[in-house]
Design a protein around this motif. Structure first.
Motif, PDB file in Angstrom:
ATOM      1  N   LYS A  50       0.583  -1.284   0.072  1.00 56.09           N
ATOM      2  CA  LYS A  50      -0.043   0.178  -0.053  1.00 56.09           C
ATOM      3  C   LYS A  50       0.854   1.346  -0.151  1.00 56.09           C
ATOM      4  CE  LYS A  50      -3.919  -2.144   2.272  1.00 56.09           C
ATOM      5  NZ  LYS A  50      -4.642  -2.701   1.113  1.00 56.09           N
ATOM      6  N   ILE A  51       1.889   1.305  -1.049  1.00 56.39           N
ATOM      7  CA  ILE A  51       2.547   2.541  -1.103  1.00 56.39           C
ATOM      8  C   ILE A  51       2.878   2.727  -2.592  1.00 56.39           C
ATOM      9  CG2 ILE A  51       4.507   1.172  -0.569  1.00 56.39           C
ATOM     10  CD1 ILE A  51       5.946   3.907   0.396  1.00 56.39           C
ATOM     11  N   GLY A  52       3.082   4.021  -3.048  1.00 55.35           N
ATOM     12  CA  GLY A  52       3.130   4.228  -4.618  1.00 55.35           C
ATOM     13  C   GLY A  52       2.141   3.606  -5.355  1.00 55.35           C
ATOM     14  N   GLU A  53       2.254   3.762  -6.552  1.00 49.77           N
ATOM     15  CA  GLU A  53       1.490   3.268  -7.683  1.00 49.77           C
ATOM     16  C   GLU A  53       1.983   2.157  -8.443  1.00 49.77           C
ATOM     17  OE1 GLU A  53      -0.524   5.674 -10.232  1.00 49.77           O
ATOM     18  OE2 GLU A  53      -0.269   7.565  -9.036  1.00 49.77           O
ATOM     19  N   LEU A  54       0.993   1.256  -8.510  1.00 46.74           N
ATOM     20  CA  LEU A  54       1.494  -0.040  -9.213  1.00 46.74           C
ATOM     21  C   LEU A  54       1.737   0.059 -10.787  1.00 46.74           C
ATOM     22  CD1 LEU A  54       1.890  -3.280  -9.214  1.00 46.74           C
ATOM     23  CD2 LEU A  54      -0.619  -3.325  -9.948  1.00 46.74           C
ATOM     24  N   ILE A  55       3.037  -0.168 -11.314  1.00 46.56           N
ATOM     25  CA  ILE A  55       3.217   0.292 -12.446  1.00 46.56           C
ATOM     26  C   ILE A  55       3.403  -1.109 -13.368  1.00 46.56           C
ATOM     27  CG2 ILE A  55       4.040   2.502 -12.197  1.00 46.56           C
ATOM     28  CD1 ILE A  55       7.193   1.418 -12.577  1.00 46.56           C
ATOM     29  N   ALA A  69       5.823   2.431  -8.165  1.00 41.30           N
ATOM     30  CA  ALA A  69       6.677   3.700  -8.319  1.00 41.30           C
ATOM     31  C   ALA A  69       6.048   4.781  -7.065  1.00 41.30           C
ATOM     32  CB  ALA A  69       6.212   4.363  -9.333  1.00 41.30           C
ATOM     33  N   THR A  70       7.146   5.012  -6.472  1.00 36.93           N
ATOM     34  CA  THR A  70       6.999   5.927  -5.111  1.00 36.93           C
ATOM     35  C   THR A  70       8.341   7.001  -5.206  1.00 36.93           C
ATOM     36  OG1 THR A  70       6.278   6.157  -2.857  1.00 36.93           O
ATOM     37  CG2 THR A  70       8.292   4.553  -3.476  1.00 36.93           C
ATOM     38  N   THR A  71       7.994   8.103  -4.134  1.00 39.54           N
ATOM     39  CA  THR A  71       9.061   9.128  -3.837  1.00 39.54           C
ATOM     40  C   THR A  71       9.756   8.771  -2.593  1.00 39.54           C
ATOM     41  OG1 THR A  71       7.530  10.566  -3.059  1.00 39.54           O
ATOM     42  CG2 THR A  71       7.646  10.492  -5.239  1.00 39.54           C
ATOM     43  N   ILE A  72      10.761   9.293  -2.389  1.00 39.72           N
ATOM     44  CA  ILE A  72      11.417   9.435  -0.918  1.00 39.72           C
ATOM     45  C   ILE A  72      10.398  10.035  -0.053  1.00 39.72           C
ATOM     46  CG2 ILE A  72      12.815  11.504  -1.361  1.00 39.72           C
ATOM     47  CD1 ILE A  72      15.028  10.592   0.458  1.00 39.72           C
ATOM     48  N   ASP A  73       9.876  11.167  -0.198  1.00 34.54           N
ATOM     49  CA  ASP A  73       8.815  11.691   0.593  1.00 34.54           C
ATOM     50  C   ASP A  73       7.828  10.826   0.808  1.00 34.54           C
ATOM     51  OD1 ASP A  73      10.366  14.046   0.700  1.00 34.54           O
ATOM     52  OD2 ASP A  73       9.401  14.759  -1.333  1.00 34.54           O
ATOM     53  N   GLU A  74       7.018  10.209   0.272  1.00 37.92           N
ATOM     54  CA  GLU A  74       6.052   9.304   0.478  1.00 37.92           C
ATOM     55  C   GLU A  74       6.696   8.319   1.412  1.00 37.92           C
ATOM     56  OE1 GLU A  74       2.430   6.346  -1.075  1.00 37.92           O
ATOM     57  OE2 GLU A  74       4.098   6.966  -2.733  1.00 37.92           O
ATOM     58  N   MET A  75       7.796   7.735   1.183  1.00 44.24           N
ATOM     59  CA  MET A  75       8.452   6.752   2.069  1.00 44.24           C
ATOM     60  C   MET A  75       8.834   7.359   3.474  1.00 44.24           C
ATOM     61  SD  MET A  75      10.877   4.658  -0.525  1.00 44.24           S
ATOM     62  CE  MET A  75      10.709   3.202   0.326  1.00 44.24           C
ATOM     63  N   ILE A  76       8.864   8.540   3.708  1.00 42.75           N
ATOM     64  CA  ILE A  76       9.115   9.088   4.871  1.00 42.75           C
ATOM     65  C   ILE A  76       7.769   9.179   5.554  1.00 42.75           C
ATOM     66  CG2 ILE A  76       9.697  11.327   6.075  1.00 42.75           C
ATOM     67  CD1 ILE A  76      12.025  11.656   3.991  1.00 42.75           C
ATOM     68  N   VAL A  77       6.810   9.631   4.806  1.00 46.06           N
ATOM     69  CA  VAL A  77       5.392   9.784   5.513  1.00 46.06           C
ATOM     70  C   VAL A  77       4.878   8.364   6.034  1.00 46.06           C
ATOM     71  CG1 VAL A  77       3.020  10.075   4.830  1.00 46.06           C
ATOM     72  CG2 VAL A  77       4.560  11.848   4.117  1.00 46.06           C
ATOM     73  N   MET A  78       5.299   7.403   5.278  1.00 47.78           N
ATOM     74  CA  MET A  78       4.831   6.040   5.690  1.00 47.78           C
ATOM     75  C   MET A  78       5.878   5.301   6.510  1.00 47.78           C
ATOM     76  SD  MET A  78       2.292   5.124   3.711  1.00 47.78           S
ATOM     77  CE  MET A  78       2.169   3.443   3.501  1.00 47.78           C
ATOM     78  N   LYS A  79       6.908   6.068   6.980  1.00 49.87           N
ATOM     79  CA  LYS A  79       7.973   5.746   8.037  1.00 49.87           C
ATOM     80  C   LYS A  79       8.715   4.819   7.627  1.00 49.87           C
ATOM     81  CE  LYS A  79       5.409   7.811  11.906  1.00 49.87           C
ATOM     82  NZ  LYS A  79       5.696   9.241  11.412  1.00 49.87           N
ATOM     83  N   LEU A  80       8.930   4.361   6.315  1.00 46.23           N
ATOM     84  CA  LEU A  80       9.877   3.326   5.766  1.00 46.23           C
ATOM     85  C   LEU A  80      11.273   3.980   5.595  1.00 46.23           C
ATOM     86  CD1 LEU A  80       7.749   2.290   2.786  1.00 46.23           C
ATOM     87  CD2 LEU A  80       7.976   1.004   4.810  1.00 46.23           C
ATOM     88  N   ILE A  81      11.349   5.541   5.602  1.00 40.43           N
ATOM     89  CA  ILE A  81      12.825   6.003   5.941  1.00 40.43           C
ATOM     90  C   ILE A  81      12.650   6.943   6.883  1.00 40.43           C
ATOM     91  CG2 ILE A  81      14.237   7.529   4.899  1.00 40.43           C
ATOM     92  CD1 ILE A  81      13.621   6.255   2.168  1.00 40.43           C
ATOM     93  N   LEU A  82      13.313   6.947   7.850  1.00 41.18           N
ATOM     94  CA  LEU A  82      13.199   8.075   8.913  1.00 41.18           C
ATOM     95  C   LEU A  82      13.650   9.453   8.465  1.00 41.18           C
ATOM     96  CD1 LEU A  82      15.125   6.129  11.738  1.00 41.18           C
ATOM     97  CD2 LEU A  82      12.466   6.519  11.314  1.00 41.18           C
ATOM     98  N   GLU A  83      12.777  10.441   8.694  1.00 43.63           N
ATOM     99  CA  GLU A  83      12.974  11.836   8.271  1.00 43.63           C
ATOM    100  C   GLU A  83      14.569  12.335   8.488  1.00 43.63           C
ATOM    101  OE1 GLU A  83      12.721  15.432   6.672  1.00 43.63           O
ATOM    102  OE2 GLU A  83      10.877  14.252   6.917  1.00 43.63           O
ATOM    103  N   SER A  84      15.150  11.700   9.533  1.00 44.02           N
ATOM    104  CA  SER A  84      16.475  11.989  10.247  1.00 44.02           C
ATOM    105  C   SER A  84      17.433  11.360   9.062  1.00 44.02           C
ATOM    106  CB  SER A  84      16.672  11.775  11.551  1.00 44.02           C
ATOM    107  OG  SER A  84      16.612  10.242  11.816  1.00 44.02           O
ATOM    108  N   LYS A  85      17.171  10.404   8.339  1.00 39.42           N
ATOM    109  CA  LYS A  85      18.147   9.743   7.256  1.00 39.42           C
ATOM    110  C   LYS A  85      17.840  10.144   5.927  1.00 39.42           C
ATOM    111  CE  LYS A  85      19.891   6.963  10.478  1.00 39.42           C
ATOM    112  NZ  LYS A  85      21.383   6.889  10.706  1.00 39.42           N
ATOM    113  N   LYS A  86      16.892  11.084   5.516  1.00 38.01           N
ATOM    114  CA  LYS A  86      16.825  11.687   4.517  1.00 38.01           C
ATOM    115  C   LYS A  86      18.085  11.725   3.719  1.00 38.01           C
ATOM    116  CE  LYS A  86      13.911  14.589   1.671  1.00 38.01           C
ATOM    117  NZ  LYS A  86      12.760  15.663   1.727  1.00 38.01           N
ATOM    118  N   ASN A  87      18.887  12.974   4.441  1.00 35.45           N
ATOM    119  CA  ASN A  87      20.334  13.478   3.718  1.00 35.45           C
ATOM    120  C   ASN A  87      20.998  12.182   3.208  1.00 35.45           C
ATOM    121  OD1 ASN A  87      19.081  15.872   3.630  1.00 35.45           O
ATOM    122  ND2 ASN A  87      19.951  16.534   5.587  1.00 35.45           N
ATOM    123  N   ASP A  88      21.097  11.200   4.309  1.00 34.36           N
ATOM    124  CA  ASP A  88      21.881   9.980   3.989  1.00 34.36           C
ATOM    125  C   ASP A  88      21.536   9.207   2.913  1.00 34.36           C
ATOM    126  OD1 ASP A  88      23.361  10.777   6.303  1.00 34.36           O
ATOM    127  OD2 ASP A  88      22.305   9.299   7.549  1.00 34.36           O
TER     128      ASP A  88
END
Length: 126
Positions: A50-55, A69-88
């Protein structure tokens, strides 16, 4: 999961991505051109997520993996990537014109991999 199991899954993923290569590249280029994101991420999974769009539906393409297909921002909202790790993540992100960023999700693990696109004839001629 053993190293052999991991290598088998990665091999299967690479086989699928060779088939999907041009479609993935086009989606990535469109996402960037339309300023949807500078960092396209593709999620490869054998089940529905339940993330991104099925392509790419594995059943329509006789493949092993569905691709979303998804974005880093959506992954942060879904807590798959921590906001503090975005730059990494951005520092680790490879050139989206040459590499696809794929988050491989299985029942046993999830991992990011960067895989090169197949070279296109036009690029080979340059």
């Amino acid at each position: 999961m053993t190293e052999a199991e991991f290598n088998e899954i990665i091999g299967t993923l690479k086989d699928d991505l060779r088939i999907y290569d041009e479609m993935i590249r086009e989606v990535s280029v469109d996402m960037i051109a339309e300023e949807f994101t500078e960092y396209p991420v593709f999620i490869a999974t054998q089940h529905e997520v339940k993330i991104g769009e099925l392509i790419i539906d594995k059943n329509d393409m006789a493949g092993t993996f569905n691709l979303y297909a998804t974005t880093i921002d959506e992954m942060i909202v879904m807590k798959l990537i921590l906001e503090s790790k975005k730059n990494d993540f951005i520092k680790a992100y490879k050139d989206p014109k040459k590499f696809m960023c794929v988050m491989l999700v299985t029942e046993k693990f999830a991992s990011f991999v960067f895989l090169p696109y197949a070279k296109r004839q036009k690029e080979d001629d340059e």
